[in-house]
Write an enzyme that holds these catalytic residues in place. Sequence first.
Site, short mmCIF file in Angstrom:
data_model
loop_
_atom_site.label_atom_id
_atom_site.label_comp_id
_atom_site.label_asym_id
_atom_site.label_seq_id
_atom_site.Cartn_x
_atom_site.Cartn_y
_atom_site.Cartn_z
N SER A 155 -9.71 -34.21 53.32
CA SER A 155 -8.93 -35.44 53.53
C SER A 155 -8.78 -36.30 52.28
CB SER A 155 -9.55 -36.28 54.66
OG SER A 155 -10.75 -36.88 54.24
N LYS B 295 -13.22 -42.29 52.55
CA LYS B 295 -11.80 -42.69 52.54
C LYS B 295 -11.56 -43.72 51.45
CE LYS B 295 -11.16 -40.32 56.31
NZ LYS B 295 -10.60 -39.00 56.19
#
Length: 185
Positions: free
Chosen positions: A36, A79
């Site tokens: 990700s 993230k």
Amino acid sequence: MLKELIELGKSMIIAIIAAFLIITFVFETVSVDGHSMDPTLSHKDRLIVEKVSYYFRAPKAGDIVVIKYPANPKEKFIKRVVAVGGDKVRIEGDKLYINNVPKDEPYILEANMRDFNEVTVPENTVFVLGDNRNNSRDSRFSDVGFVSYKMVVGRAALRIYPFSRFGKLTSFNDINDLSVFANNS
């Protein structure tokens, strides 16, 4: 002999307590699991996450953070913070907009993204996205959503493995940081 064993025992207890305090309040190592954050971070990268700075300041847009997954706090995600409390976020026409300003994001893997309707980030929370936007479970999904400061573990500061990519992880808080990124690619 008994006195030496007692001293050894005390030393071990002190070492264990010190290690616990360091891991709890100062830093820890994490391993990237998944794709990700491609291309910034790769699967199996080992990182040092520092926790001290967030005792004194809130996360900022551009910081790469480790968060506890809100749906299962035993899991951790890595993230990028793209917006903070009070910011308006939307994705339209493959472009991220923060407070109606399109963001230049040279660190993302692919520019094509699904549209995302505008939301306002509540105070004391952050809005996070993966750099591989088409393969990231992040704030666009209801099970992650806005991430409370309490769920932010720390800031990814240093890649320690693989050794060929060892070094400081740069956050992109202003245009000067983006020029550094362009020179390092």
